[in-house]
Design a protein around this motif. Structure first.
Motif, PDB file in Angstrom:
ATOM      1  N   GLY A   1      -5.902   7.754  -9.637  1.00 18.63           N
ATOM      2  CA  GLY A   1      -5.420   6.918  -8.544  1.00 18.63           C
ATOM      3  C   GLY A   1      -6.530   6.446  -7.618  1.00 18.63           C
TER       4      GLY A   1
ATOM      5  N   MET B 296      -7.665   0.689  -9.343  1.00 17.58           N
ATOM      6  CA  MET B 296      -6.699  -0.082 -10.120  1.00 17.58           C
ATOM      7  C   MET B 296      -7.449  -1.000 -11.080  1.00 17.58           C
ATOM      8  SD  MET B 296      -3.803  -0.878  -7.215  1.00 17.58           S
ATOM      9  CE  MET B 296      -3.418  -2.455  -7.920  1.00 17.58           C
TER      10      MET B 296
ATOM     11  N   SER C 251      -7.851  -4.463  -6.994  1.00 18.07           N
ATOM     12  CA  SER C 251      -8.332  -3.659  -8.124  1.00 18.07           C
ATOM     13  C   SER C 251      -9.850  -3.475  -8.064  1.00 18.07           C
ATOM     14  CB  SER C 251      -7.962  -4.331  -9.451  1.00 18.07           C
ATOM     15  OG  SER C 251      -6.565  -4.339  -9.638  1.00 18.07           O
TER      16      SER C 251
ATOM     17  N   SER D 233       5.836  -4.219  -6.269  1.00 16.98           N
ATOM     18  CA  SER D 233       5.326  -2.857  -6.483  1.00 16.98           C
ATOM     19  C   SER D 233       5.342  -2.477  -7.962  1.00 16.98           C
ATOM     20  CB  SER D 233       6.155  -1.846  -5.686  1.00 16.98           C
ATOM     21  OG  SER D 233       6.071  -2.130  -4.308  1.00 16.98           O
TER      22      SER D 233
ATOM     23  N   ASN E   5      -3.277  -8.824  -8.732  1.00 16.44           N
ATOM     24  CA  ASN E   5      -3.899  -7.728  -7.965  1.00 16.44           C
ATOM     25  C   ASN E   5      -5.407  -7.907  -7.787  1.00 16.44           C
ATOM     26  OD1 ASN E   5      -1.390  -6.573  -7.596  1.00 16.44           O
ATOM     27  ND2 ASN E   5      -1.597  -5.105  -9.269  1.00 16.44           N
TER      28      ASN E   5
ATOM     29  N   ASN F  86      -1.866  -2.115 -14.161  1.00 15.34           N
ATOM     30  CA  ASN F  86      -2.828  -1.061 -14.498  1.00 15.34           C
ATOM     31  C   ASN F  86      -2.875  -0.864 -16.019  1.00 15.34           C
ATOM     32  OD1 ASN F  86      -4.027  -0.310 -12.070  1.00 15.34           O
ATOM     33  ND2 ASN F  86      -2.444   1.193 -11.573  1.00 15.34           N
TER      34      ASN F  86
ATOM     35  N   GLN G  22       0.824  -1.213   0.000  1.00 18.58           N
ATOM     36  CA  GLN G  22       0.000   0.000   0.000  1.00 18.58           C
ATOM     37  C   GLN G  22       0.862   1.268   0.000  1.00 18.58           C
ATOM     38  OE1 GLN G  22      -3.427   0.074  -0.330  1.00 18.58           O
ATOM     39  NE2 GLN G  22      -3.131   2.275  -0.564  1.00 18.58           N
TER      40      GLN G  22
ATOM     41  N   LEU H  89       1.888   1.974  -3.480  1.00 21.83           N
ATOM     42  CA  LEU H  89       0.773   2.517  -4.267  1.00 21.83           C
ATOM     43  C   LEU H  89       0.566   3.994  -3.929  1.00 21.83           C
ATOM     44  CD1 LEU H  89      -1.650   2.307  -6.190  1.00 21.83           C
ATOM     45  CD2 LEU H  89      -3.018   1.467  -4.274  1.00 21.83           C
ATOM     46  N   ASP H  90       0.571   4.323  -2.640  1.00 22.35           N
ATOM     47  CA  ASP H  90       0.370   5.717  -2.221  1.00 22.35           C
ATOM     48  C   ASP H  90       1.458   6.619  -2.806  1.00 22.35           C
ATOM     49  OD1 ASP H  90      -1.797   4.817  -0.784  1.00 22.35           O
ATOM     50  OD2 ASP H  90      -0.778   4.827   1.160  1.00 22.35           O
TER      51      ASP H  90
ATOM     52  N   SER I  76       2.233  -8.786  -4.415  1.00 18.02           N
ATOM     53  CA  SER I  76       1.189  -8.623  -5.435  1.00 18.02           C
ATOM     54  C   SER I  76       0.252  -9.819  -5.353  1.00 18.02           C
ATOM     55  CB  SER I  76       1.825  -8.548  -6.826  1.00 18.02           C
ATOM     56  OG  SER I  76       0.829  -8.471  -7.815  1.00 18.02           O
TER      57      SER I  76
ATOM     58  N   ILE J  19       2.176  -2.684 -10.046  1.00 23.81           N
ATOM     59  CA  ILE J  19       1.079  -1.701  -9.972  1.00 23.81           C
ATOM     60  C   ILE J  19       0.978  -0.949 -11.304  1.00 23.81           C
ATOM     61  CG2 ILE J  19       0.218   0.373  -8.811  1.00 23.81           C
ATOM     62  CD1 ILE J  19       1.434  -0.839  -6.183  1.00 23.81           C
TER      63      ILE J  19
ATOM     64  N   HIS K 150       1.540   5.750 -11.167  1.00 23.62           N
ATOM     65  CA  HIS K 150       0.815   4.487 -10.963  1.00 23.62           C
ATOM     66  C   HIS K 150       0.177   3.954 -12.245  1.00 23.62           C
ATOM     67  CE1 HIS K 150      -2.005   7.758 -10.745  1.00 23.62           C
ATOM     68  NE2 HIS K 150      -2.988   6.924 -11.000  1.00 23.62           N
TER      69      HIS K 150
END
Length: 306
Positions: A91, A94, A137, A58, A133, A65, A14, A17-18, A181, A61, A26
């Protein structure tokens, strides 16, 4: 900085992602007209490569996407693009890609998930497996059979939302790596969606799926390059620190040969991948070969280097 903890705990990254969302990295491939960064295929590859240098999980992501949303970009109606690419770019959501099934991985045309027309709706039933994911998502590009007699030409693509009634997920798969993931099954139990959520015309789903993979194999090559580069960076530091026979092992020719081989093969994989990304951007006729070659070669190099 959370890569090791994410891997050990097998939890979704997370924090990554942030950070990616805060820096608009992203989903860089989304066109500017839908609020995205409008990055080309090469820039997208570089983002994935750089993230994968420190965390393979990561890097999926931005990669997934793109994989999940590319069918909408390639074949979706303007309404579908506006509805789903905007939240992706912002954002807020996903996107995952649901093609494979328990009996239909490499033989994607042998899928059993069905979509049946019911007035202004489609009703979907089936199981998708190895979905990256899944559960995190919000949106899923789902391939389903709309005309069983036509085999690959009877497959259509749809956008399914996590919140749609009848959508559920299996337990996360236990994996050897990339544990941050989640890889899960997606269950579709009488999922009723509006007809305008079909991506492109009926029966074009399989063609869209294959076209999508031509472009996105390049992103997995990028992930492999990043992982290999991260390993090489680490090795270069280590050989200077570790001492044997009174000197750093970096001074020994046998170790230098290994590092040279690693760097040489990694650079060859990188150049092939960047060339494939340029072909993806131009939609060259030989993209299918270059995308597959980059993915295969870079993956092999990453295994060898690590």
């Amino acid at each position: 900085p959370f890569a090791a903890a994410v891997d050990e705990e097998g939890r979704f990254p997370q924090e990554a992602l942030d950070a990616l969302v805060a820096n608009d990295l992203h989903a860089v491939h989304v066109p500017e007209s839908y609020g995205g960064a409008g990055a080309d295929a090469l820039a997208t590859v570089i983002v994935i490569e750089e993230v994968a240098r420190v965390c393979g999980a990561s890097s999926l992501i931005p990669a997934v996407n793109k994989l999940g949303s590319l069918p909408v970009v390639l074949s979706g109606s303007e309404e579908l693009k506006a509805k789903y690419l905007g939240p992706l770019a912002a954002g807020e959501a996903m996107f995952s890609y649901a093609l494979s099934e328990p009996d239909a991985g490499s033989d994607a045309a042998g899928m059993k998930t069905r979509a049946v027309r019911d007035g202004d709706f489609w009703v979907l039933n089936g199981v998708k497996r190895w979905i990256t994911n899944a559960g995190v998502s919000e949106y899923y590009t789902v391939m389903a059979v709309t005309d069983p007699d036509k085999r690959s030409k009877g497959i259509s693509a749809f956008v399914v939302e996590k919140s749609d009634e009848g959508v559920s997920f299996g337990a996360p798969e236990k994996k050897l790596g990339i544990k941050g993931s989640p890889t899960r099954e997606v269950y579709l139990d009488n999922v009723r969606i509006p007809a305008d959520r079909m991506i492109g015309a009926e029966g074009t789903g399989f063609a869209t799926a294959m076209k999508t993979l031509d472009h996105t194999r390049v992103t997995i090559a990028a992930q492999a390059i990043g992982i290999a580069q991260g390993a090489l960076d680490y090795a270069k530091g280590y050989v200077k620190e570790r001492k044997q026979f009174g000197k750093p092992i970096a001074d020994f020719q046998g170790v230098q040969f290994m590092l040279a081989d690693m760097a040489m093969k990694l650079e060859a994989a990188r150049q092939l991948t960047y060339a494939a990304a340029a072909k993806s951007e131009r939609v060259d006729a030989d993209l299918t070969f270059f995308g597959a070659a980059a993915k295969c070669f870079a993956s092999d190099v990453a295994m060898e280097v690590t």
